[in-house]
Design a protein around this motif. Structure first.
Motif, PDB file in Angstrom:
ATOM      1  N   VAL A   6       0.858  -1.184   0.000  1.00  0.00           N
ATOM      2  CA  VAL A   6       0.000   0.000   0.000  1.00  0.00           C
ATOM      3  C   VAL A   6       0.897   1.237   0.000  1.00  0.00           C
ATOM      4  O   VAL A   6       1.791   1.376   0.829  1.00  0.00           O
ATOM      5  N   ILE A   7       0.632   2.124  -0.956  1.00  0.00           N
ATOM      6  CA  ILE A   7       1.435   3.328  -1.128  1.00  0.00           C
ATOM      7  C   ILE A   7       0.720   4.557  -0.567  1.00  0.00           C
ATOM      8  O   ILE A   7       1.333   5.396   0.087  1.00  0.00           O
ATOM      9  N   CYS A   8      -0.572   4.645  -0.832  1.00  0.00           N
ATOM     10  CA  CYS A   8      -1.346   5.810  -0.409  1.00  0.00           C
ATOM     11  C   CYS A   8      -2.827   5.497  -0.570  1.00  0.00           C
ATOM     12  O   CYS A   8      -3.191   4.389  -0.955  1.00  0.00           O
ATOM     13  N   ARG A   9      -3.656   6.472  -0.309  1.00  0.00           N
ATOM     14  CA  ARG A   9      -5.088   6.378  -0.562  1.00  0.00           C
ATOM     15  C   ARG A   9      -5.366   7.046  -1.907  1.00  0.00           C
ATOM     16  O   ARG A   9      -4.626   7.934  -2.329  1.00  0.00           O
ATOM     17  N   VAL A  10      -6.441   6.640  -2.566  1.00  0.00           N
ATOM     18  CA  VAL A  10      -6.834   7.277  -3.826  1.00  0.00           C
ATOM     19  C   VAL A  10      -6.957   8.787  -3.622  1.00  0.00           C
ATOM     20  O   VAL A  10      -6.492   9.579  -4.439  1.00  0.00           O
ATOM     21  N   ALA A  41       0.059   3.752 -12.909  1.00  0.00           N
ATOM     22  CA  ALA A  41       1.418   3.964 -12.403  1.00  0.00           C
ATOM     23  C   ALA A  41       2.423   3.736 -13.529  1.00  0.00           C
ATOM     24  O   ALA A  41       2.368   2.723 -14.228  1.00  0.00           O
ATOM     25  N   LEU A  42       3.312   4.708 -13.680  1.00  0.00           N
ATOM     26  CA  LEU A  42       4.362   4.653 -14.700  1.00  0.00           C
ATOM     27  C   LEU A  42       5.688   5.070 -14.087  1.00  0.00           C
ATOM     28  O   LEU A  42       5.712   5.833 -13.110  1.00  0.00           O
ATOM     29  N   LEU A  43       6.770   4.622 -14.694  1.00  0.00           N
ATOM     30  CA  LEU A  43       8.079   5.144 -14.345  1.00  0.00           C
ATOM     31  C   LEU A  43       8.031   6.649 -14.605  1.00  0.00           C
ATOM     32  O   LEU A  43       7.505   7.090 -15.625  1.00  0.00           O
ATOM     33  N   ASP A  44       8.552   7.439 -13.690  1.00  0.00           N
ATOM     34  CA  ASP A  44       8.458   8.899 -13.804  1.00  0.00           C
ATOM     35  C   ASP A  44       9.521   9.431 -14.768  1.00  0.00           C
ATOM     36  O   ASP A  44      10.352  10.266 -14.415  1.00  0.00           O
ATOM     37  N   GLN A  45       9.483   8.918 -15.999  1.00  0.00           N
ATOM     38  CA  GLN A  45      10.503   9.272 -16.978  1.00  0.00           C
ATOM     39  C   GLN A  45       9.938   9.125 -18.385  1.00  0.00           C
ATOM     40  O   GLN A  45       9.605   8.021 -18.814  1.00  0.00           O
ATOM     41  N   CYS A  46       9.836  10.224 -19.098  1.00  0.00           N
ATOM     42  CA  CYS A  46       9.351  10.191 -20.473  1.00  0.00           C
ATOM     43  C   CYS A  46      10.328   9.399 -21.346  1.00  0.00           C
ATOM     44  O   CYS A  46      11.548   9.531 -21.181  1.00  0.00           O
ATOM     45  N   PRO A  47       9.822   8.589 -22.285  1.00  0.00           N
ATOM     46  CA  PRO A  47      10.722   7.819 -23.146  1.00  0.00           C
ATOM     47  C   PRO A  47      11.504   8.691 -24.132  1.00  0.00           C
ATOM     48  O   PRO A  47      12.467   8.226 -24.734  1.00  0.00           O
ATOM     49  N   HIS A  48      11.141   9.949 -24.261  1.00  0.00           N
ATOM     50  CA  HIS A  48      11.806  10.849 -25.209  1.00  0.00           C
ATOM     51  C   HIS A  48      13.126  11.380 -24.644  1.00  0.00           C
ATOM     52  O   HIS A  48      14.198  10.982 -25.090  1.00  0.00           O
ATOM     53  N   HIS A  93      -3.153  -2.004  -7.743  1.00  0.00           N
ATOM     54  CA  HIS A  93      -4.248  -2.713  -7.087  1.00  0.00           C
ATOM     55  C   HIS A  93      -4.951  -1.734  -6.160  1.00  0.00           C
ATOM     56  O   HIS A  93      -4.302  -1.097  -5.326  1.00  0.00           O
ATOM     57  N   ILE A  94      -6.259  -1.599  -6.322  1.00  0.00           N
ATOM     58  CA  ILE A  94      -7.056  -0.699  -5.484  1.00  0.00           C
ATOM     59  C   ILE A  94      -7.994  -1.555  -4.639  1.00  0.00           C
ATOM     60  O   ILE A  94      -8.708  -2.397  -5.166  1.00  0.00           O
ATOM     61  N   GLU A  95      -7.972  -1.322  -3.332  1.00  0.00           N
ATOM     62  CA  GLU A  95      -8.885  -2.034  -2.434  1.00  0.00           C
ATOM     63  C   GLU A  95      -9.267  -1.120  -1.287  1.00  0.00           C
ATOM     64  O   GLU A  95      -8.378  -0.598  -0.582  1.00  0.00           O
ATOM     65  N   GLY A  97     -10.160   1.850  -1.230  1.00  0.00           N
ATOM     66  CA  GLY A  97      -9.583   3.183  -1.340  1.00  0.00           C
ATOM     67  C   GLY A  97      -8.077   3.243  -1.194  1.00  0.00           C
ATOM     68  O   GLY A  97      -7.482   4.308  -1.326  1.00  0.00           O
ATOM     69  N   ASP A  98      -7.438   2.098  -0.904  1.00  0.00           N
ATOM     70  CA  ASP A  98      -5.979   2.043  -0.813  1.00  0.00           C
ATOM     71  C   ASP A  98      -5.389   1.740  -2.185  1.00  0.00           C
ATOM     72  O   ASP A  98      -5.894   0.875  -2.905  1.00  0.00           O
ATOM     73  N   VAL A  99      -4.299   2.425  -2.522  1.00  0.00           N
ATOM     74  CA  VAL A  99      -3.577   2.196  -3.771  1.00  0.00           C
ATOM     75  C   VAL A  99      -2.326   1.405  -3.433  1.00  0.00           C
ATOM     76  O   VAL A  99      -1.516   1.832  -2.604  1.00  0.00           O
ATOM     77  N   ALA A 100      -2.169   0.241  -4.085  1.00  0.00           N
ATOM     78  CA  ALA A 100      -1.009  -0.603  -3.823  1.00  0.00           C
ATOM     79  C   ALA A 100      -0.291  -0.917  -5.128  1.00  0.00           C
ATOM     80  O   ALA A 100      -0.915  -1.028  -6.186  1.00  0.00           O
ATOM     81  N   LEU A 101       1.030  -1.046  -5.033  1.00  0.00           N
ATOM     82  CA  LEU A 101       1.859  -1.435  -6.164  1.00  0.00           C
ATOM     83  C   LEU A 101       2.539  -2.754  -5.849  1.00  0.00           C
ATOM     84  O   LEU A 101       2.731  -3.114  -4.682  1.00  0.00           O
ATOM     85  N   ASP A 102       2.926  -3.475  -6.896  1.00  0.00           N
ATOM     86  CA  ASP A 102       3.567  -4.777  -6.754  1.00  0.00           C
ATOM     87  C   ASP A 102       4.985  -4.596  -6.200  1.00  0.00           C
ATOM     88  O   ASP A 102       5.788  -3.846  -6.766  1.00  0.00           O
ATOM     89  N   VAL A 103       5.301  -5.294  -5.124  1.00  0.00           N
ATOM     90  CA  VAL A 103       6.603  -5.179  -4.448  1.00  0.00           C
ATOM     91  C   VAL A 103       7.753  -5.545  -5.380  1.00  0.00           C
ATOM     92  O   VAL A 103       8.786  -4.860  -5.415  1.00  0.00           O
ATOM     93  N   GLN A 104       7.596  -6.612  -6.156  1.00  0.00           N
ATOM     94  CA  GLN A 104       8.664  -7.044  -7.054  1.00  0.00           C
ATOM     95  C   GLN A 104       8.906  -6.030  -8.173  1.00  0.00           C
ATOM     96  O   GLN A 104      10.044  -5.765  -8.534  1.00  0.00           O
ATOM     97  N   GLU A 105       7.847  -5.457  -8.719  1.00  0.00           N
ATOM     98  CA  GLU A 105       8.020  -4.426  -9.753  1.00  0.00           C
ATOM     99  C   GLU A 105       8.717  -3.196  -9.183  1.00  0.00           C
ATOM    100  O   GLU A 105       9.568  -2.601  -9.855  1.00  0.00           O
ATOM    101  N   LEU A 106       8.366  -2.811  -7.980  1.00  0.00           N
ATOM    102  CA  LEU A 106       9.011  -1.648  -7.359  1.00  0.00           C
ATOM    103  C   LEU A 106      10.503  -1.873  -7.145  1.00  0.00           C
ATOM    104  O   LEU A 106      11.304  -0.952  -7.268  1.00  0.00           O
ATOM    105  N   ALA A 107      10.878  -3.108  -6.829  1.00  0.00           N
ATOM    106  CA  ALA A 107      12.285  -3.415  -6.549  1.00  0.00           C
ATOM    107  C   ALA A 107      13.118  -3.593  -7.826  1.00  0.00           C
ATOM    108  O   ALA A 107      14.333  -3.429  -7.792  1.00  0.00           O
ATOM    109  N   ALA A 108      12.469  -3.889  -8.945  1.00  0.00           N
ATOM    110  CA  ALA A 108      13.190  -4.125 -10.195  1.00  0.00           C
ATOM    111  C   ALA A 108      13.791  -2.830 -10.717  1.00  0.00           C
ATOM    112  O   ALA A 108      13.344  -1.734 -10.398  1.00  0.00           O
TER     113      ALA A 108
END
Length: 109
Positions: A6-10, A41-48, A93-95, A97-108
């Motif tokens: 869980v990262i934050c609330r919506v 959720a996206l990487l905070d980096q434009c592909p350009h 993943h939203i449940e 009102g909580d916003v959650a991101l995948d732990v493995q994706e965050l660590a990659a």
């Protein structure tokens, strides 16, 4: 199987805006909220040129990069034609009102 963090609330994400998730030694992740309360959720980096997408303008299901106005699809992370390129997309993943991101994706990388 996903492990969700869980990262934050919506409601912590501004409508038509973004919230940043810092990662140790890695580019941050931007969590976006559009006018329909859809969360992306996206990487905070434009592909350009690597511009901070979190500082861009959200419209519909896209964000305009603040550097050169490239339009990036929030669902895929890919630039719209005629521009080309994609930035990494993260599962959300939203449940209750909580916003959650995948732990493995965050660590990659």
């Amino acid at each position: 199987m996903n492990q969700w963090k869980v990262i934050c609330r919506v409601d912590d994400i501004p409508v038509l805006g973004a919230r940043i998730v810092q990662r140790d030694g890695k580019v941050a992740v931007a969590i976006f909220r559009n006018s329909e309360d859809k969360i992306f959720a996206l990487l905070d980096q434009c592909p350009h040129k690597g511009g901070p997408l979190s500082q861009g303008i959200v419209f519909g299901e896209k964000v305009a990069c603040p550097l050169h106005n490239w339009n990036i699809e929030l669902g895929s992370g890919c630039a719209t034609a005629p521009d080309e390129g994609c930035t990494q997309r993260f599962a959300v993943h939203i449940e209750d009102g909580d916003v959650a991101l995948d732990v493995q994706e965050l660590a990659a990388a």
